[in-house]
Design an enzyme around this catalytic site. Structure first.
Site, PDB file in Angstrom:
ATOM      1  N   ASP A 189       0.807  -1.220   0.000  1.00 36.38           N
ATOM      2  CA  ASP A 189       0.000   0.000   0.000  1.00 36.38           C
ATOM      3  C   ASP A 189       0.840   1.270   0.000  1.00 36.38           C
ATOM      4  O   ASP A 189       0.344   2.338  -0.367  1.00 36.38           O
ATOM      5  CB  ASP A 189      -0.934  -0.013   1.207  1.00 36.38           C
ATOM      6  CG  ASP A 189      -1.889  -1.192   1.178  1.00 36.38           C
ATOM      7  OD1 ASP A 189      -3.086  -0.980   0.956  1.00 36.38           O
ATOM      8  OD2 ASP A 189      -1.421  -2.334   1.366  1.00 36.38           O
ATOM      9  N   GLU A 220      -5.304 -10.597  -6.848  1.00 40.70           N
ATOM     10  CA  GLU A 220      -5.436 -11.385  -5.612  1.00 40.70           C
ATOM     11  C   GLU A 220      -6.472 -12.505  -5.680  1.00 40.70           C
ATOM     12  O   GLU A 220      -6.445 -13.406  -4.845  1.00 40.70           O
ATOM     13  CB  GLU A 220      -5.742 -10.499  -4.391  1.00 40.70           C
ATOM     14  CG  GLU A 220      -4.582  -9.597  -4.010  1.00 40.70           C
ATOM     15  CD  GLU A 220      -4.797  -8.889  -2.679  1.00 40.70           C
ATOM     16  OE1 GLU A 220      -5.953  -8.784  -2.234  1.00 40.70           O
ATOM     17  OE2 GLU A 220      -3.812  -8.427  -2.096  1.00 40.70           O
TER      18      GLU A 220
END
Length: 802
Positions: free
Chosen positions: A360, A498
């Site tokens: 992130d 993901e």
């Protein structure tokens, strides 16, 4: 500031038990060293509330047997609740607002000053009316200090009140429901402290041996005058409290100031953490003085991070953008510069993701580069300190170079869970998310972007170049040459999507030729080659000798950077990975009608006995991340280097193709799609942008924000205004602007720090104005807009007609 005070305030009217977890997260107070959730001082952890205190980088490991497998998990530890302060009528129960009749309830976060306030007016079953008020801060100037002030007014009754101010270390990690099957008792009691009117608590984490000390001082005032009640100390292992009684009559106010210090054995410039905590509290100013210093410290930060918007629903837009910045600056601050911490995906606001550091920072550091680059440097140092562990991980896996973990915590080892719980099916499943090797590429990208923003050649010489070279070495080591295609390939990885960890019917082996990974590898190799060209001879030689970099390896980097395979299908669609086009199409309408919320399609499909591996669907942007990270010209140059045909029309076709196959199961998804749509559809971009703004304040992910903020989306939303809508970018020693404001944004004003010069930028649909605010040693800088370049002197101003 063009907007009024309301844009600095997050206000909640009325008590709503179902929203308390969300409010407590969004009202968290912190200073980069520690943070405290915004729960009321009188509450305990339960179904409605979760008071918690977290130390930046305060991790501990435990083992748990799950589904027949013993797993070790490292968690961000819930520290003793230092803010417990409540009251009762002697002989009755302690305050419980859930059982009271609430007449007024107002909670307000003042972001300009970092101050949380709450005022509750309620009556009990005997008709007595109470006014219970609270102010709280975690100090932005003094990192170990926090304070709160409570006041109680008896509105229509006379009698005695008993107060309890406590430090409660009998806490566990229980903030995330799906983790509750894991062992959660991280703290061991050591001793309770007493020194005059101060009391404290000494605890220790069970595995990492972090000694934690909290010390408190309570001062009582009756109708504004100091009052000295008789104080009784109650204690047991892991808990200490001061109790005292005050007589009240109608209209009389009793006020209690509680000053706190949090110290650990990892702190610097001290002999012992207990002694240091006692000194902190002894020397601390009174509450009003602490508020004054807090206000000044926060205002200095807001001077750097100034932002204002005029346009559609601009008051709410500005309020949320400031809320995002507020929580970023509570997670990483000037205090972080001297700490060994990374930037956690969910802030220090809750226990989701166990406080770990992921990729992130890719969405966070570009914002810091333009406002507080020293913080970017500190966060990159966190990665550099774990370079040796990354090297060891690569060797252990049979590779070379450095292989950073998908989830990082204390030591830099891989902290990704081996098993994860699907709350929809109740099943524990193998977790293969550690195959997301692209986290290494994010570190390389962040390192290079920091260098572009600052020209910090010292950092590159001593830290940055070594990280980039070792990451380049890792990917050149895992790339294999396909003689038939005359291309290099990368297998056994997961992309940013993901959802896909393998092919249908298989588990845990990863994918072939994820396009995002392959193209980012090419970009990283190009940056490594560029570094070797531009570094001074002595620095280049020193780094190459340190890591034993050979000419043969450099030659291989050159070859891979020109012959990496990228798979396409259809009409110029970049395949997310090899074989993606062979997957089944998902019946989106069927699932929307059946489930409504389908953001987590992976959980839905697994509960049905199927798998996301079988379908063309994405949790979040994967291929489209390329268009998020790179401007059109750079994308074209990368594909041209590889010998693949690429034109601008392919960008739009790819965006539309993948947007229709994305469930937006991550807050980052709305962010990236807003960014890439701004290239050709500002109206849709703005709609996605407003969804990003709502993601935490409205908890659009369905119960995730009470477990912690989504810091990547928060920082990324602010960054979108400066680097996407304003078009700020760094090329050829010029700060470029290419504004494209959506109709919902009529004017954008903000400040940027570029190579030491603080710039105030004002942009509307007709004019871009750049003012250099700093005099003295701040340098002149080159600023460009749509091909025109000008030099801005200190104190000067330039304008570009749009």
């Amino acid at each position: 500031m063009t907007h009024g005070d309301e844009t600095w305030l997050l206000t909640y009217e009325g008590f709503n038990p179902a929203e308390e977890g969300l409010r407590e997260t969004l009202c968290t107070l912190g200073n980069g060293y520690f943070a405290a959730r915004g729960a009321g001082s009188e509450v305990s952890a339960g179904a409605c509330h979760y008071p918690a205190v977290y130390l930046a980088g305060g991790y501990n490991r435990l083992k748990t047997e799950i589904a027949g497998t013993t797993i070790e998990h490292e968690d961000l530890v819930n520290l003793p609740n230092a803010f417990r302060l409540t009251f009762r009528i002697p002989g009755e129960d302690w305050l419980n607002l859930e059982s009271a009749k609430l007449l007024e309830y107002r909670q307000q976060l003042d972001m300009r000053r970092g101050l949380l306030t709450r005022r509750v007016r309620f009556s009990d079953e005997k008709g007595r009316i109470f006014v219970w008020s609270n102010r709280r801060l975690v100090h932005q100037k003094w990192p170990h200090l926090a304070a709160q002030e409570v006041s109680l007014v008896a509105e229509n009754w006379t009698g005695e009140v008993e107060f309890e101010s406590a430090l409660d270390g009998r806490v566990i990690n229980a903030g995330v429901k799906r983790y509750r099957e894991l062992n959660s008792a991280h703290l061991l009691p050591l001793a309770n402290l007493r020194a005059g009117d101060l009391v404290g608590l000494r605890m220790k984490t069970s595995q990492s041996d972090i000694v934690v000390v909290e010390v408190m001082r309570n001062r009582v005032f009756l109708d504004g005058e100091p009052f000295a009640p008789e104080v009784a100390v109650r204690e047991e292992p892991g808990w200490v409290a001061q109790r005292f009684r005050v007589a009240l009559s109608p209209g009389l106010e009793v006020r209690v100031e509680k000053t706190l210090s949090l110290r650990t054995s990892r702190d610097r410039v001290m002999s012992e953490c207990g002694e240091a905590a006692l000194l902190d509290v002894k020397r601390a100013a009174n509450f009003e003085q602490l508020v004054e210093h807090q206000s000044r410290a926060w205002w200095n930060l807001w001077e750097r991070f100034y932002i204002d918007v005029k346009g559609e629903d601009d008051t709410e837009t500005v309020r949320i953008l400031r809320l995002h910045l507020f929580h970023l600056l509570q997670t990483v601050s000037a205090h972080s510069l001297d700490l060994d911490v990374g930037v956690p995906a969910r802030g220090w606001h809750g226990e989701a993701y166990r406080g770990h550091i992921f990729w992130d920072e890719l969405f966070i550091m570009p914002l810091l580069n333009f406002h507080f680059p020293e913080l970017s440097r500190a966060l990159l140092r966190y990665r550099y300190r774990r370079l040796e562990e990354a090297r060891a991980a690569a060797v252990s896996a049979g590779f070379t170079g450095a292989m950073y973990p998908w989830q990082s915590g204390s030591s830099g080892r891989e902290e990704s869970q081996k098993m994860h719980l699907n709350p929809r099916s109740g099943r524990w499943l193998p977790d293969h998310s550690s195959l997301q090797r692209h986290v290494n590429l994010a570190i390389a990208y962040n390192t290079w972007q920091y260098y572009q923003a600052t020209r910090d050649v010292e950092f590159m010489a001593f830290y940055g170049a070594e990280m980039i070279f070792e990451i380049a070495r890792f990917f050149s080591g895992i790339a294999s040459y396909n003689e038939e295609l005359d291309r290099f390939e990368i297998t056994g990885v997961m992309g940013p999507d993901e959802y896909h960890e393998d092919y249908p019917g298989q588990s845990g082996k990863g994918l072939k030729n994820n396009s995002y990974t392959n193209v980012l590898v090419v970009w990283t190799l190009c940056r490594a080659l560029e570094l070797l060209r531009i570094m001074p001879d002595d620095q280049r030689s020193a780094v190459c000798e340190k890591i034993d970099l050979t000419p043969a390896e450099v030659e291989l980097w050159e070859s891979i950077s020109r012959k990496m395979r990228v798979v396409f299908h259809g009409d110029g669609i970049i395949s997310q990975f090899e074989g993606y086009d062979q997957l089944a199409e998902l019946d989106w309408e069927k699932y929307r009608s059946r489930y409504g919320d389908i953001m987590r399609m992976d959980r839905i499909l697994e509960a049905e006995g199927s798998s996301a591996n079988n379908y063309k669907l994405s949790k979040q942007a994967d291929v489209l991340m390329l268009f998020y990270l790179f401007p059109e010209a750079e994308i074209e140059a990368l594909f041209a280097r590889l010998g693949y045909a690429f034109d601008q029309t392919m960008i739009r076709r790819n965006i539309e193709y993948y947007l229709g196959r994305t469930s937006h199961g991550s807050t980052l998804s709305q962010l990236v799609h807003s960014w890439v749509l701004a290239r050709f559809d500002l109206e849709r971009s703005w709609k996605f942008f407003t969804k990003v703004l709502e993601s935490d304040v409205k908890d659009t992910q369905g119960g995730t924000t009470p477990e912690g903020i989504h810091l990547g989306a928060m920082a990324g939303a602010v960054d979108l205004t400066q680097r996407c809508y304003l078009g700020a970018s760094l090329r050829e020693d010029v700060l470029w602007f290419d504004p494209r404001l959506p109709q919902g944004m009529q004017q954008l004003n903000l400040r940027l720090l570029y190579r030491g010069q603080l710039l105030e930028v004002c942009c509307d649909h007709r004019l871009l104005t750049v003012c250099a605010l700093r005099n003295g040693w701040a340098p002149q800088v080159r600023v460009g807009c749509r091909g025109a370049v000008s030099v801005v002197q200190s104190g000067g101003k330039i304008e570009f007609a749009l």
